[in-house]
Design a protein around this motif. Sequence first.
Motif, PDB file in Angstrom:
ATOM      1  N   LYS A 151       0.820  -1.225   0.000  1.00 53.19           N
ATOM      2  CA  LYS A 151       0.000   0.000   0.000  1.00 53.19           C
ATOM      3  C   LYS A 151       0.844   1.261   0.000  1.00 53.19           C
ATOM      4  O   LYS A 151       0.693   2.105  -0.885  1.00 53.19           O
ATOM      5  N   PRO A 152       1.757   1.457   0.978  1.00 48.35           N
ATOM      6  CA  PRO A 152       2.584   2.668   0.915  1.00 48.35           C
ATOM      7  C   PRO A 152       3.546   2.673  -0.266  1.00 48.35           C
ATOM      8  O   PRO A 152       3.927   3.746  -0.752  1.00 48.35           O
ATOM      9  N   LEU A 153       3.934   1.482  -0.759  1.00 48.22           N
ATOM     10  CA  LEU A 153       4.874   1.436  -1.869  1.00 48.22           C
ATOM     11  C   LEU A 153       4.264   1.918  -3.174  1.00 48.22           C
ATOM     12  O   LEU A 153       4.987   2.269  -4.114  1.00 48.22           O
ATOM     13  N   ARG A 154       2.938   1.942  -3.261  1.00 44.84           N
ATOM     14  CA  ARG A 154       2.291   2.481  -4.465  1.00 44.84           C
ATOM     15  C   ARG A 154       2.701   3.927  -4.693  1.00 44.84           C
ATOM     16  O   ARG A 154       2.810   4.391  -5.832  1.00 44.84           O
ATOM     17  N   ILE A 155       2.918   4.646  -3.591  1.00 46.05           N
ATOM     18  CA  ILE A 155       3.338   6.048  -3.699  1.00 46.05           C
ATOM     19  C   ILE A 155       4.667   6.139  -4.437  1.00 46.05           C
ATOM     20  O   ILE A 155       4.944   7.111  -5.152  1.00 46.05           O
ATOM     21  N   ALA A 156       5.497   5.127  -4.256  1.00 45.63           N
ATOM     22  CA  ALA A 156       6.820   5.114  -4.886  1.00 45.63           C
ATOM     23  C   ALA A 156       6.795   4.458  -6.261  1.00 45.63           C
ATOM     24  O   ALA A 156       7.852   4.218  -6.855  1.00 45.63           O
ATOM     25  N   GLY A 157       5.618   4.135  -6.756  1.00 43.77           N
ATOM     26  CA  GLY A 157       5.491   3.566  -8.085  1.00 43.77           C
ATOM     27  C   GLY A 157       5.667   2.069  -8.168  1.00 43.77           C
ATOM     28  O   GLY A 157       5.858   1.516  -9.252  1.00 43.77           O
ATOM     29  N   MET A 158       5.587   1.381  -7.023  1.00 39.63           N
ATOM     30  CA  MET A 158       5.691  -0.075  -7.025  1.00 39.63           C
ATOM     31  C   MET A 158       4.319  -0.666  -6.735  1.00 39.63           C
ATOM     32  O   MET A 158       3.864  -0.680  -5.591  1.00 39.63           O
ATOM     33  N   GLY A 159       3.664  -1.136  -7.780  1.00 44.16           N
ATOM     34  CA  GLY A 159       2.338  -1.706  -7.630  1.00 44.16           C
ATOM     35  C   GLY A 159       2.388  -3.210  -7.418  1.00 44.16           C
ATOM     36  O   GLY A 159       3.464  -3.809  -7.300  1.00 44.16           O
ATOM     37  N   GLU A 160       1.206  -3.832  -7.380  1.00 44.21           N
ATOM     38  CA  GLU A 160       1.123  -5.268  -7.109  1.00 44.21           C
ATOM     39  C   GLU A 160       1.885  -6.090  -8.131  1.00 44.21           C
ATOM     40  O   GLU A 160       2.598  -7.033  -7.774  1.00 44.21           O
ATOM     41  N   ASN A 161       1.758  -5.746  -9.415  1.00 47.06           N
ATOM     42  CA  ASN A 161       2.443  -6.519 -10.451  1.00 47.06           C
ATOM     43  C   ASN A 161       3.953  -6.406 -10.331  1.00 47.06           C
ATOM     44  O   ASN A 161       4.683  -7.400 -10.501  1.00 47.06           O
ATOM     45  N   GLU A 162       4.431  -5.193 -10.026  1.00 49.80           N
ATOM     46  CA  GLU A 162       5.872  -4.995  -9.869  1.00 49.80           C
ATOM     47  C   GLU A 162       6.409  -5.793  -8.681  1.00 49.80           C
ATOM     48  O   GLU A 162       7.494  -6.371  -8.749  1.00 49.80           O
TER      49      GLU A 162
END
Length: 219
Positions: A151-162
């Motif tokens: 969840k917080p990593l989405r802010i850094a551009g790392m989504g579920e697929n990544e």
Amino acid sequence: MRNILIVAGGVVAVAAIVLGVWFGTRAPAPGPAPVAVAGTPDKTALLAVQPGDHVLGDAKAPITLIEYASFTCPHCAHFHTQILPELKKKWIDSGKVKLVYRDFPLDQVAAKAAQIAECAPADRYFPIIDLIFRNQATWATGSDPIAELAKPLRIAGMGENEIKACLANEAKANQVVADYKGGEVLGVNSTPTLFIDGQLYRGARSVDELDAAFAKLGK
């Protein structure tokens, strides 16, 4: 949220096996005396910057601070959120100290978080680990820690697929294992463990203690 650790088709990734072997049954308590293993640098080499190390600050800074840490360690989170910002202002930004960060995960969750951080671009590695440590109290205690970490990593551009792709990356898993093995060679058995120009400091340290240690070197 769907469990991001499930690999399509039920095939277990080689990376997951590597991490499981090294961290699945390892307790954080001290174990047998460390022994060098094939492919692991000797102690002298490990106390210097290694190829592939993550370095914060000027690589030519005269004082080398090496940190071995686990992403699920509360004392490590305290160091990164409360102590390191002060050290950065006083010592790292001034070009006197460089920080070498190495992973020493105490459990599989920390190992997977470390593997995810390894997938970050080089210029975003330290912002990513800062994000991981600052949100530790939330994601590390969840029923599905890695899904919570996403969840917080989405802010850094790392989504579920990544993140799924990263956790299936054997090379990134091996980087985490290499850090851990190197730590064992140096006698690391808890986190945080610091080395300041080769001098071992176990456990949490205050800004004042580290200021004194750096000043004593007179560099």
